[in-house]
Design an enzyme around this catalytic site. Structure first.
Site, PDB file in Angstrom:
ATOM      1  N   CYS A 192     -19.333  13.677  -7.176  1.00 31.00           N
ATOM      2  CA  CYS A 192     -19.515  13.926  -8.619  1.00 31.00           C
ATOM      3  C   CYS A 192     -20.988  13.875  -9.034  1.00 31.00           C
ATOM      4  O   CYS A 192     -21.316  14.171 -10.174  1.00 31.00           O
ATOM      5  CB  CYS A 192     -18.693  12.937  -9.438  1.00 31.00           C
ATOM      6  SG  CYS A 192     -19.228  11.231  -9.291  1.00 31.00           S
TER       7      CYS A 192
ATOM      8  N   CYS B 156     -14.920  11.682 -11.977  1.00 27.56           N
ATOM      9  CA  CYS B 156     -14.877  11.933 -10.527  1.00 27.56           C
ATOM     10  C   CYS B 156     -13.436  11.961 -10.030  1.00 27.56           C
ATOM     11  O   CYS B 156     -12.615  11.127 -10.413  1.00 27.56           O
ATOM     12  CB  CYS B 156     -15.660  10.873  -9.762  1.00 27.56           C
ATOM     13  SG  CYS B 156     -15.774  11.256  -8.005  1.00 27.56           S
TER      14      CYS B 156
ATOM     15  N   CYS C  53     -19.990   6.476  -9.615  1.00 26.59           N
ATOM     16  CA  CYS C  53     -19.422   7.772 -10.002  1.00 26.59           C
ATOM     17  C   CYS C  53     -19.472   7.976 -11.509  1.00 26.59           C
ATOM     18  O   CYS C  53     -19.634   7.034 -12.272  1.00 26.59           O
ATOM     19  CB  CYS C  53     -17.942   7.826  -9.603  1.00 26.59           C
ATOM     20  SG  CYS C  53     -17.659   8.001  -7.852  1.00 26.59           S
TER      21      CYS C  53
ATOM     22  N   CYS D  77     -22.441   8.926  -5.734  1.00 24.89           N
ATOM     23  CA  CYS D  77     -21.343   9.624  -5.061  1.00 24.89           C
ATOM     24  C   CYS D  77     -21.773  11.066  -4.790  1.00 24.89           C
ATOM     25  O   CYS D  77     -22.343  11.716  -5.661  1.00 24.89           O
ATOM     26  CB  CYS D  77     -20.123   9.571  -5.970  1.00 24.89           C
ATOM     27  SG  CYS D  77     -18.795  10.671  -5.518  1.00 24.89           S
TER      28      CYS D  77
HETATM   29 ZN   LIG Z   1     -17.766  10.390  -7.566  1.00 20.89          ZN
END
Ligand SMILES: [Zn+2]
Length: 207
Positions: free
Chosen positions: A81, A51, A47, A78
Site C-alpha cells: 500500500c 491496505c 500500512c 508496506c
Molecule cells: Zn499495506
C-alpha cells in the site's frame, strides 16, 4: 538482530486504535487514508487503513498520525500500500495532507508542522499546496478552522472564547477578527442568526 528489537517501544507512545479506526482497518476503508496509519508490532510494517493485506490482531496494532512518526518508531513501509508515498509530490500527497488538516484542526498546523507530517520542506509544501488548491496551507487551515467554528457555534452554547480555543485560536480578539474576515460577521452575530433560523423552523414544525 530480530526485527522486533529494532523497534524502540519506549520511543513512541503507542496509540491503540480507536473503535472507529479499527473498523476502518478491518474494512480497508480508503476514506480513512490520510487520517492515520497503522503499524503491526509483530511484523514491523506499517500500512494505510485501506491496505488489502491480512487484518492484524488488534492487540498488535499501533496507530500513528503520520508516516514519518511510524518511520521514526522503526517501522518499515508496506510494499503493497506504500504508506510513505506521501513523500513524493503528487495529488495524492496533497489530498492526504488535506485529510490530515481536517482531523487535526485543534493541533499545531503551522507550515513547519505540516511540512514535517508531509516529509517535505515548508517551501515545497507551500508551493505544491497552492498549485493544487489555489490556497496556501495557512489559508486553507484558517478556512477549515472557521468552518469548524461555525459548526461548534450552532451546536453548542459555549462562550465564544471557548469556541476559539477549540479551533486552536486561544486569543478571543484574534479569533473574532479572523472569523469576521472569513464570514463577514462576528461569532456572536453568526450564532444569533443560526438560532433565529432554528427557532423559525421549530415554530413552523409546531404549527
Ligand atoms: Zn499495506
Amino acid at each position: 538482530m530480530s526485527m522486533m528489537r529494532s523497534i524502540s517501544e519506549e520511543a513512541v507512545a503507542w496509540g491503540a486504535p480507536t473503535d472507529e479506526q479499527w473498523r476502518a482497518v478491518c474494512n480497508c476503508d480508503n476514506e480513512a487514508d490520510g487520517s492515520f496509519w497503522y503499524a503491526v508490532k509483530t511484523t514491523g510494517i506499517f500500512c494505510r487503513p485501506s491496505c488489502k493485506s491480512r487484518t492484524p490482531k488488534r492487540d498488535h496494532t499501533a496507530v500513528f498520525g503520520s508516516p514519518s512518526e511510524a518511520l521514526k518508531a522503526g517501522f518499515r513501509a508496506c510494499k503493497r500500500c506504500q504508506p510513505d508515498a506521501a513523500m513524493q509530490p503528487s495529488e495524492a500527497w496533497i489530498d492526504g495532507l488535506i485529510r490530515y488538516i481536517r482531523v487535526h484542526l485543534q493541533e499545531d498546523l503551522s507550515l513547519a508542522a505540516l511540512a514535517e507530517v508531509g516529509c517535505s520542506s515548508p517551501w515545497h509544501l507551500h508551493r505544491s499546496f497552492k498549485r493544487q488548491t489555489g490556497l496556501t496551507p495557512q489559508q486553507f487551515v484558517r478556512r477549515e478552522r472557521m468552518r469548524l467554528a461555525t459548526e461548534l457555534l450552532s451546536r453548542s452554547d459555549a462562550p465564544v472564547a471557548d469556541i476559539g480555543r477549540q479551533v486552536a485560536m486561544p486569543g478571543a480578539a484574534h479569533f473574532i477578527a479572523m472569523f469576521r474576515r472569513e464570514l463577514g460577521c462576528t461569532p456572536a452575530e453568526y450564532r444569533k442568526q443560526i438560532k433565529a433560523i432554528q427557532a423559525g423552523k421549530e415554530k413552523i414544525a409546531d404549527e
